[in-house]
Design a protein around this motif. Structure first.
Motif, mmCIF file in Angstrom:
data_model
loop_
_atom_site.group_PDB
_atom_site.id
_atom_site.type_symbol
_atom_site.label_atom_id
_atom_site.label_comp_id
_atom_site.label_asym_id
_atom_site.label_seq_id
_atom_site.Cartn_x
_atom_site.Cartn_y
_atom_site.Cartn_z
ATOM 1 N N ASP A 60 0.842 -1.202 0.000
ATOM 2 C CA ASP A 60 0.000 0.000 0.000
ATOM 3 C C ASP A 60 0.877 1.253 0.000
ATOM 4 O OD1 ASP A 60 -2.280 1.496 -0.011
ATOM 5 O OD2 ASP A 60 -2.798 1.142 2.096
ATOM 6 N N PHE A 61 1.828 1.297 -0.913
ATOM 7 C CA PHE A 61 2.801 2.388 -0.927
ATOM 8 C C PHE A 61 2.195 3.720 -1.352
ATOM 9 C CE2 PHE A 61 5.312 -1.499 -1.454
ATOM 10 C CZ PHE A 61 6.254 -1.332 -0.455
ATOM 11 N N SER A 62 1.080 3.690 -2.056
ATOM 12 C CA SER A 62 0.442 4.940 -2.492
ATOM 13 C C SER A 62 -0.440 5.543 -1.406
ATOM 14 C CB SER A 62 -0.390 4.691 -3.751
ATOM 15 O OG SER A 62 -1.423 3.755 -3.498
ATOM 16 N N ASN A 63 -0.613 4.836 -0.319
ATOM 17 C CA ASN A 63 -1.406 5.352 0.784
ATOM 18 C C ASN A 63 -0.715 6.583 1.361
ATOM 19 O OD1 ASN A 63 -2.658 5.796 3.343
ATOM 20 N ND2 ASN A 63 -3.234 3.642 3.466
ATOM 21 N N PRO A 64 -1.386 7.733 1.455
ATOM 22 C CA PRO A 64 -0.751 8.943 2.001
ATOM 23 C C PRO A 64 -0.155 8.727 3.389
ATOM 24 C CG PRO A 64 -2.867 9.483 1.015
ATOM 25 C CD PRO A 64 -2.767 7.985 1.021
ATOM 26 N N ARG A 65 -0.698 7.783 4.113
ATOM 27 C CA ARG A 65 -0.211 7.516 5.463
ATOM 28 C C ARG A 65 1.237 7.053 5.442
ATOM 29 N NH1 ARG A 65 -0.246 9.035 10.593
ATOM 30 N NH2 ARG A 65 -0.049 7.284 12.057
ATOM 31 N N TYR A 66 1.655 6.383 4.378
ATOM 32 C CA TYR A 66 3.027 5.879 4.283
ATOM 33 C C TYR A 66 4.027 7.035 4.391
ATOM 34 C CZ TYR A 66 6.929 3.003 2.516
ATOM 35 O OH TYR A 66 8.115 2.319 2.369
ATOM 36 N N MET A 67 3.823 8.079 3.599
ATOM 37 C CA MET A 67 4.723 9.222 3.658
ATOM 38 C C MET A 67 4.505 10.061 4.909
ATOM 39 S SD MET A 67 6.764 8.781 1.265
ATOM 40 C CE MET A 67 7.671 10.288 1.567
ATOM 41 N N GLU A 68 3.282 10.094 5.406
ATOM 42 C CA GLU A 68 3.020 10.808 6.656
ATOM 43 C C GLU A 68 3.879 10.238 7.790
ATOM 44 O OE1 GLU A 68 -1.111 10.635 7.540
ATOM 45 O OE2 GLU A 68 -1.729 11.762 5.760
ATOM 46 N N LEU A 69 4.082 8.937 7.761
ATOM 47 C CA LEU A 69 4.909 8.298 8.778
ATOM 48 C C LEU A 69 6.393 8.474 8.509
ATOM 49 C CD1 LEU A 69 2.883 4.983 9.127
ATOM 50 C CD2 LEU A 69 3.097 6.749 10.886
ATOM 51 N N LEU A 70 6.777 8.331 7.240
ATOM 52 C CA LEU A 70 8.196 8.335 6.915
ATOM 53 C C LEU A 70 8.837 9.717 6.991
ATOM 54 C CD1 LEU A 70 8.469 5.795 3.966
ATOM 55 C CD2 LEU A 70 9.121 5.478 6.349
ATOM 56 N N LEU A 71 8.119 10.753 6.595
ATOM 57 C CA LEU A 71 8.733 12.077 6.567
ATOM 58 C C LEU A 71 9.290 12.487 7.925
ATOM 59 C CD1 LEU A 71 6.481 14.065 4.086
ATOM 60 C CD2 LEU A 71 8.926 13.619 3.870
ATOM 61 N N PRO A 72 8.499 12.480 8.999
ATOM 62 C CA PRO A 72 9.055 12.913 10.283
ATOM 63 C C PRO A 72 9.885 11.852 10.998
ATOM 64 C CG PRO A 72 6.752 12.362 10.565
ATOM 65 C CD PRO A 72 7.047 12.220 9.087
ATOM 66 N N ASN A 73 9.656 10.586 10.687
ATOM 67 C CA ASN A 73 10.302 9.514 11.442
ATOM 68 C C ASN A 73 11.499 8.884 10.746
ATOM 69 O OD1 ASN A 73 8.418 9.100 13.850
ATOM 70 N ND2 ASN A 73 6.974 9.069 12.121
ATOM 71 N N PHE A 74 11.671 9.188 9.469
ATOM 72 C CA PHE A 74 12.769 8.583 8.720
ATOM 73 C C PHE A 74 13.500 9.601 7.850
ATOM 74 C CE2 PHE A 74 14.527 6.108 5.144
ATOM 75 C CZ PHE A 74 15.317 5.207 5.857
ATOM 76 N N TYR A 75 12.791 10.283 6.976
ATOM 77 C CA TYR A 75 13.430 11.200 6.038
ATOM 78 C C TYR A 75 14.181 12.322 6.749
ATOM 79 C CZ TYR A 75 11.549 9.320 1.674
ATOM 80 O OH TYR A 75 11.293 8.522 0.588
ATOM 81 N N THR A 76 13.559 12.949 7.723
ATOM 82 C CA THR A 76 14.211 14.082 8.398
ATOM 83 C C THR A 76 15.270 13.625 9.393
ATOM 84 O OG1 THR A 76 12.440 14.177 10.050
ATOM 85 C CG2 THR A 76 12.219 15.582 8.105
ATOM 86 N N LYS A 77 15.436 12.333 9.540
ATOM 87 C CA LYS A 77 16.493 11.796 10.394
ATOM 88 C C LYS A 77 17.645 11.202 9.593
ATOM 89 C CE LYS A 77 13.264 10.723 14.146
ATOM 90 N NZ LYS A 77 13.733 11.801 15.054
ATOM 91 N N HIS A 78 17.330 10.614 8.427
ATOM 92 C CA HIS A 78 18.353 9.884 7.680
ATOM 93 C C HIS A 78 18.515 10.313 6.218
ATOM 94 C CE1 HIS A 78 18.763 7.238 11.085
ATOM 95 N NE2 HIS A 78 17.455 6.992 11.075
ATOM 96 N N ALA A 79 17.579 11.059 5.667
ATOM 97 C CA ALA A 79 17.705 11.512 4.276
ATOM 98 C C ALA A 79 18.196 12.948 4.205
ATOM 99 C CB ALA A 79 16.378 11.377 3.535
ATOM 100 N N LEU A 80 17.569 13.848 4.950
ATOM 101 C CA LEU A 80 17.970 15.254 5.014
ATOM 102 C C LEU A 80 17.528 15.794 6.364
ATOM 103 C CD1 LEU A 80 19.151 17.804 3.848
ATOM 104 C CD2 LEU A 80 17.045 18.161 2.546
ATOM 105 N N ARG A 81 18.487 16.076 7.220
ATOM 106 C CA ARG A 81 18.207 16.383 8.613
ATOM 107 C C ARG A 81 17.816 17.846 8.816
ATOM 108 N NH1 ARG A 81 19.602 12.678 12.402
ATOM 109 N NH2 ARG A 81 20.309 14.201 13.941
#
Length: 352
Positions: free
Chosen positions: A214-235
């Motif tokens: 369910d990668f197109s579910n908006p919830r996927y990015m809602e979770l990843l942006l604050p919990n993964f991207y801003t920690k490991h992709a671009l801080r």
């Protein structure tokens, strides 16, 4: 770091052994700025350095976009963007550093990306064809072993390694930025180190969405942006992400990305064509001076990228202690001080 020749040691070793240079010292300005900015007689003079280069593929001829900045007969850097399917835009921060150092550099959108042609034939999206594309671009730009540095970031690092393994006789120097030499090792790091750093409830929900495809579910990015991207992709908080980064993501060719990288942000899996890629055993075959760049908070394992430098006959390592996967933004001073030092050291001494 490998032992350095005496001529390189003075200008390079001090910078690279320090993981967090202050960046307070003023950059040494290039005295012949007029020469650096002179485009007279260049094939791309009329267009301000931009040009479309024709490349041949098994599925016909296409055009890819490049843009030259500056002139330097011995230091010319071709930039390979990430993705796959990303764009040159992520490198626009180089404008703040390379010109004042007198380094010539080339933006380049790989086939399928942004300003370049975007054919729909998915058989084109494979490593071997991309390597031949880079070689055709190199030849068209008249880069050679006396001046040609290749810098690849993320997926571009894979492409740079593959290019070097086939065409290193054309290279003066190689930079592998924020990319491991093994996708299986990257997957292991993502699953065993990065994932568990997330709150258990968040990780469980992300894993469930992935299990459901369910990668197109908006919830996927809602979770990843604050919990993964801003920690490991671009801080940085997402609202503070630099404009070039946002444009790069907006222009990403998702077809290429998913085919080669896959839809998951926790490693490369499923039917992604890169999931078994591993060149760790071949690093010893890359004999040109090579810099690997890693970051403490990277999506890629910084210890693995440090290890890579020990496997390269002329390898050295730069760590960005405050940085993540896009360390050229979130640990910018460290990234560029080390990168410029490497390029100039190789230029002065020829090899590490």
């Amino acid at each position: 770091m490998k032992p350095l020749t005496a001529v390189i040691l003075t200008c390079f070793c001090g910078l690279m052994s320090c993981s967090s240079p202050s960046g307070d010292e003023p950059a040494e300005k290039r005295p012949d700025l007029a020469e650096y900015l002179d485009s007279a007689g260049k094939e791309d003079e009329l267009s301000g350095g931009a040009r479309q280069i024709k490349i041949s593929t098994p599925k016909g001829d296409f055009k890819v976009w490049t843009k030259r900045v500056g002139n330097n007969p011995t230091m010319k850097v071709l930039l390979l963007h990430g993705g796959p399917g990303g764009t040159h835009e992520a490198f626009e921060c180089f404008d703040s550093y390379f010109p004042e150092e007198g380094i010539e550099y080339y933006y380049y959108d790989q086939l399928g990306s942004h300003y370049s042609d975007q054919p729909q034939d998915t058989s084109l999206w494979n490593i071997d064809r991309f390597v031949e594309e880079v070689e055709q671009v190199r030849a068209a730009l008249q880069l050679n072993k006396e001046n040609f540095y290749l810098l690849g970031h993320s997926w571009g690092g894979i492409l740079a390694m593959e290019y070097a393994l086939k065409y290193q006789d054309k290279l003066k120097g190689l930079i592998i930025s924020n990319m491991m030499s093994s996708v299986p090792a990257y997957n292991k790091y993502a699953q065993e180190v990065l994932g568990p750093q997330m709150a258990p409830a968040v990780l469980a929900e992300v894993k469930q969405l992935e299990a459901d495809n369910d990668f197109s579910n908006p919830r996927y990015m809602e979770l990843l942006l604050p919990n993964f991207y801003t920690k490991h992709a671009l801080r940085m908080p997402v609202e503070q992400w630099p404009d070039p980064v946002m444009r790069m993501f907006n222009h990403m060719n998702q077809t290429i990305y998913v085919q080669m990288q896959g839809p998951s942000e926790f490693g490369i899996s499923g039917n992604a064509s890169l999931k078994n890629w591993d060149r760790s055993a071949d690093l010893e075959k890359i004999t040109v001076p090579t810099l690997t760049i890693g970051a403490t908070h990277d999506t890629m394992d910084p210890k693995h990228m440090e290890w890579m430098a020990t496997q390269l006959p002329e390898g050295s390592y730069l760590n960005c202690p405050k940085g993540s996967h896009m360390a050229m933004y979130d640990d910018q001073k460290t990234y560029f001080k080390g990168l410029v030092s490497f390029i100039k050291a190789v230029d002065q001494g020829g090899k590490l």
